[in-house]
Design a protein around this motif. Structure first.
Motif, PDB file in Angstrom:
ATOM      1  N   GLY A 141       0.799  -1.222   0.000  1.00  0.00           N
ATOM      2  CA  GLY A 141       0.000   0.000   0.000  1.00  0.00           C
ATOM      3  C   GLY A 141       0.829   1.269   0.000  1.00  0.00           C
ATOM      4  N   LYS A 142       2.023   1.240  -0.606  1.00  0.00           N
ATOM      5  CA  LYS A 142       2.880   2.437  -0.642  1.00  0.00           C
ATOM      6  C   LYS A 142       2.235   3.550  -1.464  1.00  0.00           C
ATOM      7  CE  LYS A 142       6.343   0.171  -2.377  1.00  0.00           C
ATOM      8  NZ  LYS A 142       5.690  -1.162  -2.383  1.00  0.00           N
ATOM      9  N   SER A 143       1.743   3.213  -2.649  1.00  0.00           N
ATOM     10  CA  SER A 143       1.118   4.230  -3.502  1.00  0.00           C
ATOM     11  C   SER A 143      -0.164   4.772  -2.870  1.00  0.00           C
ATOM     12  CB  SER A 143       0.817   3.634  -4.882  1.00  0.00           C
ATOM     13  OG  SER A 143       2.005   3.196  -5.518  1.00  0.00           O
ATOM     14  N   SER A 144      -0.923   3.915  -2.224  1.00  0.00           N
ATOM     15  CA  SER A 144      -2.129   4.374  -1.528  1.00  0.00           C
ATOM     16  C   SER A 144      -1.776   5.322  -0.393  1.00  0.00           C
ATOM     17  CB  SER A 144      -2.915   3.178  -0.983  1.00  0.00           C
ATOM     18  OG  SER A 144      -3.370   2.347  -2.037  1.00  0.00           O
ATOM     19  N   LEU A 145      -0.664   5.052   0.271  1.00  0.00           N
ATOM     20  CA  LEU A 145      -0.223   5.939   1.354  1.00  0.00           C
ATOM     21  C   LEU A 145       0.146   7.315   0.804  1.00  0.00           C
ATOM     22  CD1 LEU A 145       0.479   6.357   4.329  1.00  0.00           C
ATOM     23  CD2 LEU A 145       2.762   5.450   3.836  1.00  0.00           C
ATOM     24  N   VAL A 146       0.788   7.344  -0.350  1.00  0.00           N
ATOM     25  CA  VAL A 146       1.102   8.631  -0.985  1.00  0.00           C
ATOM     26  C   VAL A 146      -0.177   9.426  -1.225  1.00  0.00           C
ATOM     27  CG1 VAL A 146       1.986   9.716  -3.084  1.00  0.00           C
ATOM     28  CG2 VAL A 146       3.229   7.817  -2.065  1.00  0.00           C
ATOM     29  N   ASN A 147      -1.211   8.777  -1.735  1.00  0.00           N
ATOM     30  CA  ASN A 147      -2.476   9.465  -1.992  1.00  0.00           C
ATOM     31  C   ASN A 147      -3.142   9.921  -0.702  1.00  0.00           C
ATOM     32  OD1 ASN A 147      -2.201   9.077  -4.772  1.00  0.00           O
ATOM     33  ND2 ASN A 147      -3.277   7.112  -4.733  1.00  0.00           N
ATOM     34  N   ASN A 148      -3.077   9.114   0.341  1.00  0.00           N
ATOM     35  CA  ASN A 148      -3.662   9.508   1.625  1.00  0.00           C
ATOM     36  C   ASN A 148      -2.955  10.724   2.201  1.00  0.00           C
ATOM     37  OD1 ASN A 148      -5.542   7.444   1.578  1.00  0.00           O
ATOM     38  ND2 ASN A 148      -4.276   6.026   2.747  1.00  0.00           N
ATOM     39  N   ILE A 149      -1.633  10.754   2.108  1.00  0.00           N
ATOM     40  CA  ILE A 149      -0.871  11.897   2.616  1.00  0.00           C
ATOM     41  C   ILE A 149      -1.184  13.141   1.791  1.00  0.00           C
ATOM     42  CG2 ILE A 149       1.457  12.826   2.904  1.00  0.00           C
ATOM     43  CD1 ILE A 149       2.394   9.978   3.529  1.00  0.00           C
ATOM     44  N   SER A 150      -1.266  12.964   0.481  1.00  0.00           N
ATOM     45  CA  SER A 150      -1.575  14.095  -0.396  1.00  0.00           C
ATOM     46  C   SER A 150      -2.944  14.687  -0.081  1.00  0.00           C
ATOM     47  CB  SER A 150      -1.502  13.637  -1.858  1.00  0.00           C
ATOM     48  OG  SER A 150      -1.811  14.695  -2.734  1.00  0.00           O
ATOM     49  N   ARG A 151      -3.936  13.828   0.122  1.00  0.00           N
ATOM     50  CA  ARG A 151      -5.286  14.322   0.445  1.00  0.00           C
ATOM     51  C   ARG A 151      -5.315  15.018   1.799  1.00  0.00           C
ATOM     52  NH1 ARG A 151      -7.204   9.515  -2.257  1.00  0.00           N
ATOM     53  NH2 ARG A 151      -7.033   8.358  -0.302  1.00  0.00           N
ATOM     54  N   ALA A 152      -4.484  14.555   2.736  1.00  0.00           N
ATOM     55  CA  ALA A 152      -4.499  15.129   4.078  1.00  0.00           C
ATOM     56  C   ALA A 152      -3.876  16.522   4.129  1.00  0.00           C
ATOM     57  CB  ALA A 152      -3.767  14.202   5.044  1.00  0.00           C
ATOM     58  N   LEU A 153      -2.990  16.840   3.171  1.00  0.00           N
ATOM     59  CA  LEU A 153      -2.257  18.105   3.229  1.00  0.00           C
ATOM     60  C   LEU A 153      -2.552  19.035   2.066  1.00  0.00           C
ATOM     61  CD1 LEU A 153       1.236  16.782   4.400  1.00  0.00           C
ATOM     62  CD2 LEU A 153      -0.384  18.134   5.728  1.00  0.00           C
ATOM     63  N   GLU A 154      -3.215  18.556   1.028  1.00  0.00           N
ATOM     64  CA  GLU A 154      -3.471  19.375  -0.146  1.00  0.00           C
ATOM     65  C   GLU A 154      -4.974  19.550  -0.352  1.00  0.00           C
ATOM     66  OE1 GLU A 154      -1.580  17.367  -3.333  1.00  0.00           O
ATOM     67  OE2 GLU A 154       0.442  17.650  -2.557  1.00  0.00           O
ATOM     68  N   ASN A 155      -5.393  20.805  -0.414  1.00  0.00           N
ATOM     69  CA  ASN A 155      -6.817  21.071  -0.612  1.00  0.00           C
ATOM     70  C   ASN A 155      -7.261  20.769  -2.043  1.00  0.00           C
ATOM     71  OD1 ASN A 155      -7.026  21.986   2.048  1.00  0.00           O
ATOM     72  ND2 ASN A 155      -6.411  24.064   1.461  1.00  0.00           N
ATOM     73  N   ASP A 156      -6.305  20.830  -2.997  1.00  0.00           N
ATOM     74  CA  ASP A 156      -6.652  20.616  -4.403  1.00  0.00           C
ATOM     75  C   ASP A 156      -6.176  19.265  -4.909  1.00  0.00           C
ATOM     76  OD1 ASP A 156      -3.994  21.209  -4.164  1.00  0.00           O
ATOM     77  OD2 ASP A 156      -3.884  22.461  -5.967  1.00  0.00           O
ATOM     78  N   ALA A 157      -6.009  18.299  -4.005  1.00  0.00           N
ATOM     79  CA  ALA A 157      -5.555  16.974  -4.429  1.00  0.00           C
ATOM     80  C   ALA A 157      -6.610  16.319  -5.315  1.00  0.00           C
ATOM     81  CB  ALA A 157      -5.282  16.094  -3.207  1.00  0.00           C
ATOM     82  N   PRO A 158      -6.205  15.677  -6.414  1.00  0.00           N
ATOM     83  CA  PRO A 158      -7.183  15.034  -7.310  1.00  0.00           C
ATOM     84  C   PRO A 158      -7.896  13.892  -6.602  1.00  0.00           C
ATOM     85  CG  PRO A 158      -4.943  14.419  -7.912  1.00  0.00           C
ATOM     86  CD  PRO A 158      -4.815  15.496  -6.885  1.00  0.00           C
ATOM     87  N   PRO A 159      -9.189  13.705  -6.857  1.00  0.00           N
ATOM     88  CA  PRO A 159      -9.930  12.613  -6.202  1.00  0.00           C
ATOM     89  C   PRO A 159      -9.331  11.243  -6.484  1.00  0.00           C
ATOM     90  CG  PRO A 159     -11.425  14.150  -7.300  1.00  0.00           C
ATOM     91  CD  PRO A 159     -10.042  14.511  -7.741  1.00  0.00           C
ATOM     92  N   SER A 160      -8.781  11.058  -7.667  1.00  0.00           N
ATOM     93  CA  SER A 160      -8.207   9.764  -8.027  1.00  0.00           C
ATOM     94  C   SER A 160      -6.846   9.530  -7.406  1.00  0.00           C
ATOM     95  CB  SER A 160      -8.093   9.661  -9.554  1.00  0.00           C
ATOM     96  OG  SER A 160      -7.275  10.697 -10.072  1.00  0.00           O
ATOM     97  N   GLY A 161      -6.242  10.583  -6.826  1.00  0.00           N
ATOM     98  CA  GLY A 161      -4.937  10.441  -6.209  1.00  0.00           C
ATOM     99  C   GLY A 161      -3.810  10.752  -7.179  1.00  0.00           C
ATOM    100  N   ARG A 162      -2.671  11.117  -6.633  1.00  0.00           N
ATOM    101  CA  ARG A 162      -1.517  11.467  -7.463  1.00  0.00           C
ATOM    102  C   ARG A 162      -0.743  10.236  -7.906  1.00  0.00           C
ATOM    103  NH1 ARG A 162       1.794  16.003  -4.340  1.00  0.00           N
ATOM    104  NH2 ARG A 162       3.093  15.733  -6.209  1.00  0.00           N
ATOM    105  N   ALA A 163      -0.750   9.186  -7.091  1.00  0.00           N
ATOM    106  CA  ALA A 163       0.021   7.984  -7.409  1.00  0.00           C
ATOM    107  C   ALA A 163      -0.880   6.913  -8.012  1.00  0.00           C
ATOM    108  CB  ALA A 163       0.701   7.450  -6.150  1.00  0.00           C
ATOM    109  N   GLN A 164      -0.339   6.171  -8.973  1.00  0.00           N
ATOM    110  CA  GLN A 164      -1.058   5.068  -9.602  1.00  0.00           C
ATOM    111  C   GLN A 164      -1.114   3.890  -8.638  1.00  0.00           C
ATOM    112  OE1 GLN A 164      -2.578   4.819 -12.702  1.00  0.00           O
ATOM    113  NE2 GLN A 164      -3.274   2.825 -12.013  1.00  0.00           N
ATOM    114  N   VAL A 165      -2.312   3.400  -8.362  1.00  0.00           N
ATOM    115  CA  VAL A 165      -2.510   2.310  -7.412  1.00  0.00           C
ATOM    116  C   VAL A 165      -2.863   1.042  -8.165  1.00  0.00           C
ATOM    117  CG1 VAL A 165      -3.866   1.488  -5.448  1.00  0.00           C
ATOM    118  CG2 VAL A 165      -3.258   3.913  -5.623  1.00  0.00           C
TER     119      VAL A 165
END
Length: 429
Positions: A141-165
């Motif tokens: 779940g490394k890529s999923s963790l990247v997306n979780n961190i991004s959503r927690a700190l970025e207001n404009d994070a894409p819904p699909s996440g920045r990392a490919q899961v």
């Protein structure tokens, strides 16, 4: 940390947790109880039917082992209770969520450095951006963790996440290139590096980790292996042609070890090859290359949203004992959800990583700095000398001939030879 609603869980099923806790204790037979109850026949058997001192030595050894087992059992129960209470403590700090976020957003490399021994920030080799390396087995779940961190700190994070899961990691290739993610996007405070998962070959893992920890990581770099089959190698080679690879290497400042909570639980309850998952985790996290002085990598347990709270507590307790790290301070439970407790767990994990990264910043090597300065001064000296030589050479060949100029000028031999009438106008005007 994070996940289920702890307060509701404890109020409705606290008795169930007490039972499950007692069931998790390692059972043993107390020799002391058999002796104290007056079981002379059992005592006689232990003593070897009156064989004397040999039986007494055996009795003392057995009692000693029993005492050690009881102490270990009590320690496990204590740790289990502490881990369980940490979920309640996390819920009680939900009101501090915004403050924890602002603390991370205000971070700059070196701003949390622990100044000791009279050293100042200028004495440390501070990076442009603090690099956090994510490593772990396949499907952790490394890529999923990247997306979780991004959503927690970025207001404009894409819904699909920045990392490919990879949703079916058993069939897919997973992450095969190093990917750098600046957090927040476009900032220069810190970055996450998503990496390729561990191989089943421990020697390949050792080689891969050694390269990253000694030479650094680079965005877009292909992570190939000798064990890759020819078809996979051909596909990766084709992808590498269309992939941009940065020329900048970043030193790794701290490591985040990501593990799948479901796989750990299966390894705990299995006696077959599934135990290899725990063995792989232990062998890799104890790699001295991943530690910064006495600080081992932080551990993140994922997929907790698919487990009950009691299982999540068991997994954290087990991983802490397996790896020799504190389960309440260095192991973070970050499930795949958007609950406030999960967000706070992410902030706690990042705070721990950035604090350890600044604490272990290397000091500047002044000897190397002076050597570079001396080399530059030496080079400049020879450049200046060369310029003088070149300018002197060309100047010598371009100066007018003094001899020829003198020959062309007619000098009067005496004052009587001067034609005063012809030059009178020079002073009469």
């Amino acid at each position: 940390m994070g996940g289920d609603s702890v307060l509701a869980y404890t109020s409705s099923s606290s008795s169930e947790d007490v039972v499950s806790l007692s069931e998790q204790d390692f059972p043993h037979e107390s020799i002391d109880s058999s002796v104290s109850s007056g079981d002379e026949e059992g005592l006689s058997n232990i003593l070897g039917n009156g064989s004397g001192i040999n039986g007494m030595i055996y009795l003392n050894s057995a009692c000693h082992l029993s005492t050690i087992d009881e102490a270990a059992e009590r320690q496990r129960s204590k740790v289990y209770s502490e881990v369980f209470r940490s979920y309640e403590e996390l819920q009680s700090r939900i009101g501090r969520l915004e403050g924890a976020k602002n603390k991370i957003l205000s971070y700059t490399p070196g701003s949390w450095v622990d100044k000791k021994g009279g050293m100042d920030l200028s004495d440390y080799d501070v990076p442009n951006a603090t690099s956090l390396l994510l490593i772990g087995p396949k499907g952790s779940g490394k890529s999923s963790l990247v997306n979780n961190i991004s959503r927690a700190l970025e207001n404009d994070a894409p819904p699909s996440g920045r990392a490919q899961v990879s949703y079916n990691y058993a069939a897919g290739e997973g992450t095969c290139f190093l990917h750098e993610y600046l957090i927040p996007r476009g900032s220069g405070s810190f970055c996450l590096y998503d990496t390729r998962s561990f191989s089943t070959d421990s020697s390949e893992n050792q080689k891969m980790l050694k390269r990253w920890m000694t030479k650094g990581v680079r965005h877009g770099e292909l992570v190939g292996r000798k064990s890759d089959n020819m078809t996979l190698k051909a596909r990766l080679k084709c992808k590498a042609r269309r992939c941009f690879s940065s020329s900048q290497f970043r030193a790794v400042d701290f490591v985040i070890f990501v593990v799948n909570g479901i796989s750990v639980l299966e390894s705990m309850n299995s006696d077959d090859e599934k135990q290899q998952y725990s063995e792989m985790i232990a062998s890799n996290i104890n790699n001295p290359l991943l530690s910064f002085k006495d600080d081992k990598p932080v551990v993140v347990i994922t997929h907790g949203d698919l487990l009950s709270l009691s299982d999540r507590v068991r997994v954290r307790t087990y991983v802490g004992e397996l790896l020799g790290v504190c389960p309440t301070r260095q192991i973070f439970d970050i499930p795949e959800n958007n609950e406030s407790s999960t967000t706070l767990a992410i902030y706690d994990m990042l705070t721990h990583c950035l604090d350890r990264a600044d604490r272990n910043l290397p000091a500047k090597d002044w000897s190397m700095t002076m050597a570079k300065v001396c080399a530059i001064v030496h080079l400049l000296f020879w450049i200046v000398m060369a310029m003088f030589v070149i300018s002197g050479f060309f100047g010598f060949h371009t100066r007018p001939s003094v001899t020829s100029s003198i020959e062309e000028v007619e000098i009067p031999s005496s004052m009587d030879d001067v034609e005063w009438a012809e030059i009178r106008h020079l002073w009469s005007d």
